[in-house]
Design a protein around this motif. Structure first.
Motif, PDB file in Angstrom:
ATOM      1  N   TRP A 150       0.843  -1.202   0.000  1.00  0.00           N
ATOM      2  CA  TRP A 150       0.000   0.000   0.000  1.00  0.00           C
ATOM      3  C   TRP A 150       0.877   1.251   0.000  1.00  0.00           C
ATOM      4  O   TRP A 150       1.906   1.293   0.676  1.00  0.00           O
ATOM      5  CB  TRP A 150      -0.872   0.046   1.262  1.00  0.00           C
ATOM      6  N   THR A 151       0.410   2.263  -0.743  1.00  0.00           N
ATOM      7  CA  THR A 151       1.089   3.561  -0.719  1.00  0.00           C
ATOM      8  C   THR A 151       0.016   4.628  -0.498  1.00  0.00           C
ATOM      9  O   THR A 151      -1.086   4.546  -1.062  1.00  0.00           O
ATOM     10  CB  THR A 151       1.859   3.796  -2.041  1.00  0.00           C
ATOM     11  N   ARG A 152       0.366   5.606   0.331  1.00  0.00           N
ATOM     12  CA  ARG A 152      -0.609   6.646   0.653  1.00  0.00           C
ATOM     13  C   ARG A 152      -0.468   7.816  -0.318  1.00  0.00           C
ATOM     14  O   ARG A 152       0.655   8.177  -0.693  1.00  0.00           O
ATOM     15  CB  ARG A 152      -0.360   7.139   2.085  1.00  0.00           C
ATOM     16  N   VAL A 153      -1.584   8.389  -0.714  1.00  0.00           N
ATOM     17  CA  VAL A 153      -1.523   9.510  -1.664  1.00  0.00           C
ATOM     18  C   VAL A 153      -1.721  10.838  -0.932  1.00  0.00           C
ATOM     19  O   VAL A 153      -2.271  10.898   0.177  1.00  0.00           O
ATOM     20  CB  VAL A 153      -2.578   9.385  -2.792  1.00  0.00           C
ATOM     21  N   ILE A 154      -1.256  11.890  -1.563  1.00  0.00           N
ATOM     22  CA  ILE A 154      -1.505  13.253  -1.085  1.00  0.00           C
ATOM     23  C   ILE A 154      -2.740  13.758  -1.837  1.00  0.00           C
ATOM     24  O   ILE A 154      -2.778  13.726  -3.079  1.00  0.00           O
ATOM     25  CB  ILE A 154      -0.291  14.173  -1.389  1.00  0.00           C
ATOM     26  N   GLU A 155      -3.742  14.175  -1.106  1.00  0.00           N
ATOM     27  CA  GLU A 155      -4.994  14.622  -1.728  1.00  0.00           C
ATOM     28  C   GLU A 155      -4.851  16.064  -2.237  1.00  0.00           C
ATOM     29  O   GLU A 155      -3.845  16.735  -1.967  1.00  0.00           O
ATOM     30  CB  GLU A 155      -6.151  14.527  -0.728  1.00  0.00           C
ATOM     31  N   ALA A 156      -5.876  16.523  -2.961  1.00  0.00           N
ATOM     32  CA  ALA A 156      -5.832  17.860  -3.574  1.00  0.00           C
ATOM     33  C   ALA A 156      -5.587  18.961  -2.541  1.00  0.00           C
ATOM     34  O   ALA A 156      -4.977  19.992  -2.841  1.00  0.00           O
ATOM     35  CB  ALA A 156      -7.137  18.118  -4.329  1.00  0.00           C
ATOM     36  N   ASP A 157      -6.039  18.740  -1.306  1.00  0.00           N
ATOM     37  CA  ASP A 157      -5.864  19.775  -0.272  1.00  0.00           C
ATOM     38  C   ASP A 157      -4.464  19.738   0.362  1.00  0.00           C
ATOM     39  O   ASP A 157      -4.187  20.434   1.333  1.00  0.00           O
ATOM     40  CB  ASP A 157      -6.928  19.612   0.823  1.00  0.00           C
ATOM     41  N   GLY A 158      -3.602  18.891  -0.207  1.00  0.00           N
ATOM     42  CA  GLY A 158      -2.227  18.840   0.304  1.00  0.00           C
ATOM     43  C   GLY A 158      -2.040  17.929   1.505  1.00  0.00           C
ATOM     44  O   GLY A 158      -0.927  17.752   1.995  1.00  0.00           O
ATOM     45  N   GLU A 159      -3.139  17.329   1.975  1.00  0.00           N
ATOM     46  CA  GLU A 159      -3.064  16.431   3.143  1.00  0.00           C
ATOM     47  C   GLU A 159      -2.868  14.980   2.680  1.00  0.00           C
ATOM     48  O   GLU A 159      -3.331  14.605   1.597  1.00  0.00           O
ATOM     49  CB  GLU A 159      -4.382  16.497   3.939  1.00  0.00           C
ATOM     50  N   ALA A 160      -2.227  14.183   3.543  1.00  0.00           N
ATOM     51  CA  ALA A 160      -2.125  12.745   3.270  1.00  0.00           C
ATOM     52  C   ALA A 160      -3.531  12.151   3.291  1.00  0.00           C
ATOM     53  O   ALA A 160      -4.338  12.504   4.167  1.00  0.00           O
ATOM     54  CB  ALA A 160      -1.246  12.078   4.314  1.00  0.00           C
ATOM     55  N   GLY A 161      -3.852  11.284   2.337  1.00  0.00           N
ATOM     56  CA  GLY A 161      -5.226  10.795   2.221  1.00  0.00           C
ATOM     57  C   GLY A 161      -5.337   9.287   2.175  1.00  0.00           C
ATOM     58  O   GLY A 161      -4.807   8.580   3.037  1.00  0.00           O
ATOM     59  N   GLU A 162      -5.983   8.796   1.119  1.00  0.00           N
ATOM     60  CA  GLU A 162      -6.228   7.348   0.993  1.00  0.00           C
ATOM     61  C   GLU A 162      -4.943   6.609   0.604  1.00  0.00           C
ATOM     62  O   GLU A 162      -3.957   7.205   0.182  1.00  0.00           O
ATOM     63  CB  GLU A 162      -7.285   7.103  -0.088  1.00  0.00           C
ATOM     64  N   TRP A 163      -5.067   5.302   0.708  1.00  0.00           N
ATOM     65  CA  TRP A 163      -3.985   4.412   0.275  1.00  0.00           C
ATOM     66  C   TRP A 163      -4.459   3.637  -0.943  1.00  0.00           C
ATOM     67  O   TRP A 163      -5.650   3.360  -1.077  1.00  0.00           O
ATOM     68  CB  TRP A 163      -3.654   3.398   1.378  1.00  0.00           C
ATOM     69  N   TYR A 164      -3.531   3.263  -1.824  1.00  0.00           N
ATOM     70  CA  TYR A 164      -3.907   2.367  -2.939  1.00  0.00           C
ATOM     71  C   TYR A 164      -3.058   1.114  -2.875  1.00  0.00           C
ATOM     72  O   TYR A 164      -1.915   1.104  -2.433  1.00  0.00           O
ATOM     73  CB  TYR A 164      -3.776   3.079  -4.292  1.00  0.00           C
TER      74      TYR A 164
END
Ligand code: GLC
Length: 535
Positions: A150-164
């Protein structure tokens, strides 16, 4: 049904032949060498991925399933290969990679730009993290290349978000095969290549597409890597069979006997056989045979188990000794002269067995694994993701030596992407052409006999009695094969007395006995026993 007995030659495009001198193999290079494959005597060519790709995993990270990576050439070059191959009487199989795309694929880029819960994200497996702020991966699944899956993504608001989820590299996000866009897209991709005349597909990680949607932990019951046991949350789940039923109906719309071969790494051959039911795939690689050590008992068991399980579903067996993911078998069997001797014996065993066979480029030259590549040149993501603990697969991917000299031993005009050991000059195609005792000439002789001998290819086999280290079988009353996998010479089996030697992987002893690590093909005259069991 050509695929029931075809000998298919695996071209690892990056390392076969470099026509433009950039150090990387390419499609014009492959095209120029098709006559070599015709002369070798194989029936078909399997091309590893040539699609547009950042090449994070040697092209198994596909950014566009309908194109050609500029590094390798153009769509016209691929069409040229299909055209020339067909003129030469060779079939062409291409690799398809359905478990994951590249992170550079438009779909994944759209998924990253879109919010959680969107349609764009639904084509992949995005999940919320565990722990109070979602900073812990959703479960304990591991990447096949090492580290978490799993890797976590940075969401549009610049915060760490979901994982894929990525069962391989982080640059290879897994698709969600419950999503109809995914199902439809791949059927369309199949048609794209079938329309261009390809004869079939090799399906990458064919047993991985369906995941337990609950995403339970692996716990202690299942370990990452290696063949998968039954009941696993992301390997070999029943839902995957629906995918292949759909694919089969697409292929069956086309004339010309198009075929699928699955890459299915499972513990139980019975489970592999499930993929080869009449409305699913045509064949699968036989990794049980590949994984068997060079011991008569282990080989015989792998052969019997495979043939038995596949017969139950009406599928032919296939045999394989090496590919671009495993240590070359010269080295696996002990390396040096011993390894070469065994590899030659194994080749004659493989080509005498019922069904089809795969040859990995360079095995016909007797190439060994390259164990001492400089670390900084290693490209397999496994090396990086395990911090060098696993060396990875670069050592079986070193470019082919065509001539004894030149900047890349005839591979191309420039320095190759992985350096070839200087001693490979003596294993080049040109060198072996001129040597009657070379491994290249052995393969060519074996394939020529296989083409003309009715007993070989698809059909039955029957074992004859033999001592522990020896395997003896017949294909029909005229063709017999003896494999001496032991350390001492053995006399010719009584049952084959009077039979003529068709081909041997090493010279027989003066008294006619079969030396250690040697396979011999025999042809019996009409006077030979008609019943293989009456010896
Ligand atoms: C298959 C390929 C291997 C690749 C992996 C991920 O096992 O043979 O080379 O790294 O799939 O696509």
């Amino acid at each position: 049904m050509w695929w029931r007995e075809a000998v298919i030659y695996q071209v690892y495009v990056r390392s076969f032949a470099d026509a433009d001198g950039d150090g990387m193999g390419d499609l014009p290079g492959v095209r120029s060498r098709l006559p070599y494959l015709r002369r070798l005597g194989v029936d078909a060519v399997w091309l590893t991925p040539f699609y547009p790709s950042p090449q994070v995993d040697g092209g198994y990270d596909v950014a566009d399933y309908r194109g050609v990576e500029p590094l390798f050439g153009s769509l016209a070059d691929l069409e040229g290969i299909v055209h020339d191959a067909h003129e030469l009487g060779l079939r062409v199989i291409v690799d398809i990679v359905p478990n994951h795309t590249s992170s550079a694929h438009d779909w994944f880029q759209a998924a990253l730009a879109a919010p959680a819960g969107s349609k764009d994200r639904a084509r992949y497996l995005f999940r919320k993290g565990a722990g109070p702020d979602g900073a812990v991966p959703p479960n304990d699944w591991q990447s096949n290349f090492g580290g978490p899956a799993w890797t976590r993504v940075i969401e549009a608001d610049g915060e760490a978000g979901e994982w894929y989820l990525h069962l391989f590299d982080a640059a290879q996000p897994d698709l969600d095969w419950t999503n109809t866009d995914v199902v439809e897209e791949f059927q369309d991709v199949l048609r794209f290549w079938l329309d261009r005349g390809v004869d079939g597909f090799r399906i990458d990680v064919a047993h991985g597409l369906a995941k337990d949607q609950e995403m339970p932990d692996l716990g202690e019951q299942f370990v990452a890597g290696g063949p998968a046991p039954f009941g696993h949350p992301h390997w070999d789940r029943d839902a995957v069979h629906d995918v292949y039923r759909g694919w089969r109906s697409v292929a069956d719309e086309y004339e010309g006997d198009r075929a699928f071969v699955g890459e299915i790494w499972l513990d139980e051959v019975d489970r592999v056989a499930q993929y080869l039911r009449p409305d699913e795939l045509h064949t699968a690689f036989n990794f049980h045979f590949l994984l068997a050590p060079w011991e008569a008992g282990a080989l015989r068991e792998a052969i019997d188990v495979s043939i038995g399980a596949l017969r139950d579903v009406g599928a032919p067996a296939t045999w394989v000794l090496s590919n671009h993911d495993v240590i070359r078998h010269v080295t696996r069997y002990g390396g040096g002269e011993l390894g070469t001797r065994r590899a030659r014996a194994a080749a004659l065993l493989m080509l005498a067995l019922p069904g089809g066979a795969y040859i990995y480029q360079g095995e016909e030259l007797g190439l060994p694994e390259v164990g001492d590549l400089p670390d900084e040149l290693r490209q397999d993501p496994t090396y990086r993701r395990t911090g060098g603990e696993r060396l990875g697969r670069d050592g079986c991917r070193v470019p082919i030596p065509w001539t004894p000299d030149g900047p890349s031993l005839g591979f191309g005009d420039g320095a190759p992407w992985l350096p070839q050991p200087p001693e490979w000059a003596g294993l080049s195609v040109a060198t072996e052409e001129d040597d009657r005792g070379s491994t290249l000439r052995l393969y060519r002789d074996a394939l020529a006999i296989r083409r003309r001998h009715d007993a070989l290819g698809d059909g039955e086999m029957s074992w004859l009695d033999s001592d522990g280290d020896v395997l003896v079988f017949r294909r029909d009353r005229r063709f017999g094969c003896v494999v001496n996998a032991g350390a001492a010479a053995v006399p010719m089996p009584d049952a084959l007395k009077g039979a003529a030697v068709l081909l041997a992987s090493a010279p027989l002893d003066d008294d006619g006995s079969i030396p250690s690590d040697t396979t011999v093909w025999f042809e019996s005259g009409a006077s030979a026993s008609a019943n293989p069991h009456d010896s």
